[in-house]
Design a protein around this motif. Structure first.
Motif, mmCIF file in Angstrom:
data_model
loop_
_atom_site.group_PDB
_atom_site.id
_atom_site.type_symbol
_atom_site.label_atom_id
_atom_site.label_comp_id
_atom_site.label_asym_id
_atom_site.label_seq_id
_atom_site.Cartn_x
_atom_site.Cartn_y
_atom_site.Cartn_z
ATOM 1 N N GLN A 111 0.804 -1.223 0.000
ATOM 2 C CA GLN A 111 0.000 0.000 0.000
ATOM 3 C C GLN A 111 0.835 1.270 0.000
ATOM 4 O OE1 GLN A 111 -3.567 0.393 -0.277
ATOM 5 N NE2 GLN A 111 -3.043 -1.597 -1.110
ATOM 6 N N THR A 112 1.926 1.291 0.756
ATOM 7 C CA THR A 112 2.735 2.519 0.790
ATOM 8 C C THR A 112 3.352 2.817 -0.577
ATOM 9 O OG1 THR A 112 4.630 1.252 1.622
ATOM 10 C CG2 THR A 112 3.263 2.380 3.260
ATOM 11 N N VAL A 113 3.666 1.773 -1.331
ATOM 12 C CA VAL A 113 4.203 1.980 -2.675
ATOM 13 C C VAL A 113 3.092 2.457 -3.612
ATOM 14 C CG1 VAL A 113 5.322 0.854 -4.654
ATOM 15 C CG2 VAL A 113 6.080 0.350 -2.325
ATOM 16 N N LEU A 114 1.892 1.906 -3.452
ATOM 17 C CA LEU A 114 0.757 2.378 -4.232
ATOM 18 C C LEU A 114 0.550 3.875 -4.014
ATOM 19 C CD1 LEU A 114 -1.688 1.976 -6.084
ATOM 20 C CD2 LEU A 114 -2.973 1.228 -4.082
ATOM 21 N N TYR A 115 0.636 4.313 -2.769
ATOM 22 C CA TYR A 115 0.486 5.747 -2.471
ATOM 23 C C TYR A 115 1.611 6.563 -3.109
ATOM 24 C CZ TYR A 115 -2.740 3.970 1.099
ATOM 25 O OH TYR A 115 -3.754 3.319 1.762
ATOM 26 N N ALA A 116 2.822 6.042 -3.090
ATOM 27 C CA ALA A 116 3.958 6.742 -3.706
ATOM 28 C C ALA A 116 3.778 6.849 -5.219
ATOM 29 C CB ALA A 116 5.263 6.027 -3.375
ATOM 30 N N ILE A 117 3.260 5.790 -5.835
ATOM 31 C CA ILE A 117 3.006 5.810 -7.277
ATOM 32 C C ILE A 117 1.932 6.844 -7.600
ATOM 33 C CG2 ILE A 117 2.046 4.459 -9.199
ATOM 34 C CD1 ILE A 117 3.458 1.992 -7.891
ATOM 35 N N GLU A 118 0.865 6.859 -6.799
ATOM 36 C CA GLU A 118 -0.202 7.836 -7.016
ATOM 37 C C GLU A 118 0.322 9.263 -6.862
ATOM 38 O OE1 GLU A 118 -3.072 6.427 -4.180
ATOM 39 O OE2 GLU A 118 -3.937 4.986 -5.610
ATOM 40 N N ALA A 119 1.175 9.499 -5.883
ATOM 41 C CA ALA A 119 1.760 10.836 -5.679
ATOM 42 C C ALA A 119 2.649 11.216 -6.868
ATOM 43 C CB ALA A 119 2.560 10.869 -4.379
ATOM 44 N N ALA A 120 3.413 10.262 -7.374
ATOM 45 C CA ALA A 120 4.270 10.528 -8.527
ATOM 46 C C ALA A 120 3.424 10.859 -9.756
ATOM 47 C CB ALA A 120 5.176 9.326 -8.797
ATOM 48 N N ARG A 121 2.317 10.166 -9.934
ATOM 49 C CA ARG A 121 1.421 10.469 -11.059
ATOM 50 C C ARG A 121 0.843 11.880 -10.931
ATOM 51 N NH1 ARG A 121 -0.424 4.756 -10.890
ATOM 52 N NH2 ARG A 121 0.516 3.842 -12.734
ATOM 53 N N ARG A 122 0.406 12.226 -9.721
ATOM 54 C CA ARG A 122 -0.149 13.572 -9.490
ATOM 55 C C ARG A 122 0.893 14.656 -9.785
ATOM 56 N NH1 ARG A 122 -2.384 10.978 -5.088
ATOM 57 N NH2 ARG A 122 -0.857 11.874 -3.653
ATOM 58 N N ALA A 123 2.153 14.321 -9.566
ATOM 59 C CA ALA A 123 3.241 15.273 -9.826
ATOM 60 C C ALA A 123 3.643 15.285 -11.306
ATOM 61 C CB ALA A 123 4.448 14.932 -8.953
ATOM 62 N N GLY A 124 2.947 14.493 -12.119
ATOM 63 C CA GLY A 124 3.219 14.478 -13.552
ATOM 64 C C GLY A 124 4.385 13.605 -13.967
ATOM 65 N N ARG A 125 4.795 12.725 -13.090
ATOM 66 C CA ARG A 125 5.938 11.872 -13.403
ATOM 67 C C ARG A 125 5.480 10.624 -14.169
ATOM 68 N NH1 ARG A 125 10.319 13.754 -10.901
ATOM 69 N NH2 ARG A 125 11.490 11.820 -10.998
ATOM 70 N N ARG A 126 6.326 10.169 -15.069
ATOM 71 C CA ARG A 126 6.095 8.916 -15.783
ATOM 72 C C ARG A 126 6.434 7.767 -14.839
ATOM 73 N NH1 ARG A 126 9.010 7.229 -21.432
ATOM 74 N NH2 ARG A 126 7.677 5.440 -21.822
ATOM 75 N N ILE A 127 5.648 6.713 -14.867
ATOM 76 C CA ILE A 127 5.864 5.572 -13.971
ATOM 77 C C ILE A 127 6.521 4.436 -14.751
ATOM 78 C CG2 ILE A 127 4.795 3.910 -12.407
ATOM 79 C CD1 ILE A 127 4.666 6.894 -11.502
ATOM 80 N N ILE A 128 7.627 3.947 -14.186
ATOM 81 C CA ILE A 128 8.381 2.855 -14.786
ATOM 82 C C ILE A 128 8.540 1.753 -13.735
ATOM 83 C CG2 ILE A 128 10.612 2.164 -15.746
ATOM 84 C CD1 ILE A 128 10.955 5.110 -16.610
ATOM 85 N N PHE A 129 8.252 0.538 -14.129
ATOM 86 C CA PHE A 129 8.467 -0.627 -13.274
ATOM 87 C C PHE A 129 9.623 -1.432 -13.854
ATOM 88 C CE2 PHE A 129 4.048 0.465 -12.588
ATOM 89 C CZ PHE A 129 3.937 0.393 -11.212
ATOM 90 N N THR A 130 10.487 -1.931 -12.971
ATOM 91 C CA THR A 130 11.596 -2.774 -13.394
ATOM 92 C C THR A 130 11.591 -4.050 -12.558
ATOM 93 O OG1 THR A 130 13.145 -1.777 -11.828
ATOM 94 C CG2 THR A 130 13.031 -0.810 -14.033
ATOM 95 N N SER A 131 12.003 -5.132 -13.185
ATOM 96 C CA SER A 131 12.054 -6.388 -12.440
ATOM 97 C C SER A 131 13.100 -7.324 -13.021
ATOM 98 C CB SER A 131 10.688 -7.078 -12.468
ATOM 99 O OG SER A 131 10.703 -8.218 -11.628
ATOM 100 N N ASP A 132 13.964 -7.820 -12.150
ATOM 101 C CA ASP A 132 14.842 -8.931 -12.495
ATOM 102 C C ASP A 132 14.045 -10.188 -12.182
ATOM 103 O OD1 ASP A 132 17.231 -7.978 -13.508
ATOM 104 O OD2 ASP A 132 18.103 -7.638 -11.537
ATOM 105 N N THR A 133 13.546 -10.828 -13.200
ATOM 106 C CA THR A 133 12.670 -11.959 -12.988
ATOM 107 C C THR A 133 12.624 -12.860 -14.214
ATOM 108 O OG1 THR A 133 10.410 -12.622 -12.374
ATOM 109 C CG2 THR A 133 10.621 -10.719 -13.827
ATOM 110 N N TYR A 134 12.275 -14.105 -13.966
ATOM 111 C CA TYR A 134 12.053 -15.044 -15.056
ATOM 112 C C TYR A 134 10.593 -15.070 -15.472
ATOM 113 C CZ TYR A 134 11.311 -17.719 -10.749
ATOM 114 O OH TYR A 134 10.933 -18.116 -9.492
ATOM 115 N N PHE A 135 9.730 -14.349 -14.757
ATOM 116 C CA PHE A 135 8.308 -14.307 -15.117
ATOM 117 C C PHE A 135 8.094 -13.498 -16.391
ATOM 118 C CE2 PHE A 135 7.670 -14.762 -10.398
ATOM 119 C CZ PHE A 135 7.215 -16.065 -10.466
ATOM 120 N N PRO A 136 7.094 -13.884 -17.190
ATOM 121 C CA PRO A 136 6.790 -13.096 -18.389
ATOM 122 C C PRO A 136 6.307 -11.689 -18.011
ATOM 123 C CG PRO A 136 5.618 -15.213 -18.407
ATOM 124 C CD PRO A 136 6.250 -15.072 -17.065
#
Length: 176
Positions: A111-136
Motif C-alpha cells: 500500500q505505501t508503494v501504491l500511495y507513492a506511485i499515485e503521488a508521482a502520477r499527481r506530480a506528472g511523473r512517468r511511472i516505470i516498473f523494473t524487475s529482475d525476474t524469469y516471469f513473463p
C-alpha cells in the motif's frame, strides 16, 4: 547537464517492493506447487516429494541460467530443465502455467508503494516498473494492473523479456 536531466519519471521495482508474495520466502511457492501436483509421487511420501521437488525446481533454475545465452532466463526455460530432472510421472503434466497460477494467488500490493506511485502520477511523473525476474512481462503487468499499480501509459522492463539485468546495469541503460 545530463541528457536525462529533463526526464520526469519515477521507477519502482516489482517483487518485494510494489508486489509481495504472501509467503515467508519465495521458495515456499515451490512447496505449494509440489502440493498442487497430482499424487503420482511413486514411493515418496508427500514430505519427501516436497523436499525433492523444491530441490529440483531450484536446480532447474540454476541450470536454466547456466545454459541461457542471455543475462536472464525465462520460466519456460526453467520448466524445460525441470522436466529433465524429474520423471514425467512426478510432474504429472504440470507446466509453468501452474506455477504462474500459484504465484498469482499469493501476490498482493504494498500500500505505501501504491500511495507513492499515485503521488508521482499527481506530480506528472512517468511511472516505470523494473524487475529482475524469469516471469513473463505480461504476467507482471497483469498483476500490477489488478492491484491498481500499473495504468495505461506506464512502462515495464522485465529482464525475462529484455534479457538484460540490473546487476549488469544493462537493464538500466536500456531504460534510459
Amino acid at each position: 547537464m545530463s541528457e536525462y536531466a529533463n526526464i520526469r519519471a519515477s521507477s519502482f521495482d516489482v517483487f518485494d517492493t510494489s508486489l509481495v508474495r504472501r509467503v515467508i520466502a519465495p521458495s515456499e511457492v515451490f512447496r505449494i506447487l509440489a502440493r498442487a501436483l497430482p499424487s503420482r509421487h511413486g514411493t515418496l511420501t508427500d514430505s519427501a516429494f516436497e523436499t525433492d521437488f523444491i530441490a529440483a525446481r531450484v536446480e532447474a533454475e540454476r541450470r536454466a541460467r547456466l545454459h541461457s545465452l542471455r543475462e536472464e532466463t525465462t520460466l519456460d526455460e526453467i520448466w524445460h530443465e525441470l522436466a529433465r530432472i524429474l520423471p514425467a510421472a512426478q510432474l504429472a503434466g504440470a507446466t509453468a502455467s501452474l506455477e504462474l497460477d500459484i504465484e498469482a494467488g499469493l501476490l498482493g500490493p504494498v500500500q505505501t508503494v501504491l500511495y507513492a506511485i499515485e503521488a508521482a502520477r499527481r506530480a506528472g511523473r512517468r511511472i516505470i516498473f523494473t524487475s529482475d525476474t524469469y516471469f513473463p512481462a505480461s504476467f507482471i503487468e497483469q498483476h500490477l494492473s489488478r492491484h491498481g499499480l500499473f495504468l495505461h501509459g506506464d512502462r515495464l522492463y522485465a529482464s525475462s523479456e529484455t534479457g538484460l539485468t540490473k546487476p549488469s546495469r544493462r537493464l538500466f541503460s536500456l531504460i534510459l
